[in-house]
Structures are given as structure tokens and as C-alpha cells.
Design a protein around this motif. Structure first.
Motif, short mmCIF file in Angstrom:
data_model
loop_
_atom_site.label_atom_id
_atom_site.label_comp_id
_atom_site.label_asym_id
_atom_site.label_seq_id
_atom_site.Cartn_x
_atom_site.Cartn_y
_atom_site.Cartn_z
N ASN A 14 0.81 -1.22 0.00
CA ASN A 14 0.00 0.00 0.00
C ASN A 14 0.84 1.28 0.00
O ASN A 14 0.33 2.35 0.30
CB ASN A 14 -0.98 0.03 1.17
CG ASN A 14 -2.03 -1.05 1.06
OD1 ASN A 14 -2.60 -1.24 -0.01
ND2 ASN A 14 -2.27 -1.76 2.13
N SER A 16 3.76 4.10 -1.78
CA SER A 16 3.88 4.83 -3.03
C SER A 16 5.30 5.34 -3.20
O SER A 16 6.08 5.38 -2.25
CB SER A 16 2.89 5.99 -3.08
OG SER A 16 3.18 6.92 -2.07
N SER A 18 7.61 8.29 -5.90
CA SER A 18 7.51 9.28 -6.97
C SER A 18 8.89 9.54 -7.56
O SER A 18 9.90 9.44 -6.88
CB SER A 18 6.88 10.58 -6.47
OG SER A 18 7.69 11.17 -5.49
N TYR A 69 4.17 9.30 -10.44
CA TYR A 69 3.82 8.65 -9.19
C TYR A 69 3.45 7.19 -9.44
O TYR A 69 2.77 6.88 -10.41
CB TYR A 69 2.61 9.34 -8.54
CG TYR A 69 2.78 10.81 -8.34
CD1 TYR A 69 3.37 11.31 -7.19
CD2 TYR A 69 2.37 11.72 -9.31
CE1 TYR A 69 3.53 12.67 -6.99
CE2 TYR A 69 2.54 13.08 -9.14
CZ TYR A 69 3.11 13.55 -7.98
OH TYR A 69 3.27 14.91 -7.80
N GLN A 71 1.77 3.85 -7.25
CA GLN A 71 1.10 3.37 -6.03
C GLN A 71 1.08 1.85 -6.05
O GLN A 71 0.64 1.26 -7.04
CB GLN A 71 -0.33 3.91 -5.98
CG GLN A 71 -1.19 3.35 -4.86
CD GLN A 71 -0.78 3.86 -3.49
OE1 GLN A 71 -0.45 5.02 -3.34
NE2 GLN A 71 -0.78 2.98 -2.51
N ASN A 73 -0.63 -1.36 -5.22
CA ASN A 73 -2.00 -1.75 -4.88
C ASN A 73 -2.08 -3.11 -4.20
O ASN A 73 -3.18 -3.57 -3.88
CB ASN A 73 -2.87 -1.76 -6.14
CG ASN A 73 -2.96 -0.39 -6.77
OD1 ASN A 73 -2.95 0.62 -6.08
ND2 ASN A 73 -3.01 -0.35 -8.09
#
Length: 90
Positions: A14, A16, A18, A69, A71, A73
Motif C-alpha cells: 500500500n 507509493s 515518486s 507517481y 502506487q 495496490n
């Protein structure tokens, strides 16, 4: 059509990450994509991630930069993500 490997990152469950990718000329168009590999103690780890291209910046010298970015999942496993850039010139 040239493809550049911008870099890679390991992203936790979960989580992230960048990238701030710069050095493109004013006449280059860039499309980003990701290659995702699941990591972890599972026999077949889940690799699932979302890519979002954010802002585009123009530096004072006329070059361009992009904010990208990613993420993760996957709720319980980390992922390795490679960011690729397809560059086209006018």
C-alpha cells in the motif's frame, strides 16, 4: 522510438513512490509505463501497481521535467517497479 529505463524502486504494501524525471528537450514527448514484479515470501507474490503522470515543468533553460507517481495496490506484499519512458521527438 527510443525507450529509456528511468530507474526502479521497491515499494512496500500500500505504499507509493515518486520520480522527478528531467532532461527532456522542449520538442520531446514522453509516455511512461511500468514493469511490475511481486516480491515477498509468497509462492506467487501479487504484483499490482498504478502509474500516474503528474505535473510537467519547464526549466529556465527550456528543458522539461515530469513528476511521475506509482502506487502499490498489493495489500500484503511489496513490489519492484521499473519505470520506462518512451521518448518521441518532433
Amino acid at each position: 522510438m527510443a525507450v529509456r529505463d528511468v530507474g526502479w524502486a521497491t515499494i512496500g504494501p500500500n505504499g507509493s513512490y515518486s520520480w522527478f524525471v528531467h532532461g527532456y528537450t522542449a520538442k520531446e514527448s514522453v509516455n511512461y509505463s511500468i514493469v511490475v514484479f511481486g516480491v515477498g515470501g509468497f509462492p506467487t507474490p501479487l504484483g499490482k501497481a498504478t502509474l500516474t503522470q503528474g505535473e510537467t515543468y519547464e526549466h529556465v533553460d527550456g528543458t522539461k521535467a515530469h513528476k511521475v507517481y506509482v502506487q502499490n495496490n498489493a495489500p500484503f506484499s511489496s513490489v519492484n517497479v521499473h519505470l520506462l519512458a518512451q521518448v518521441e521527438s518532433l
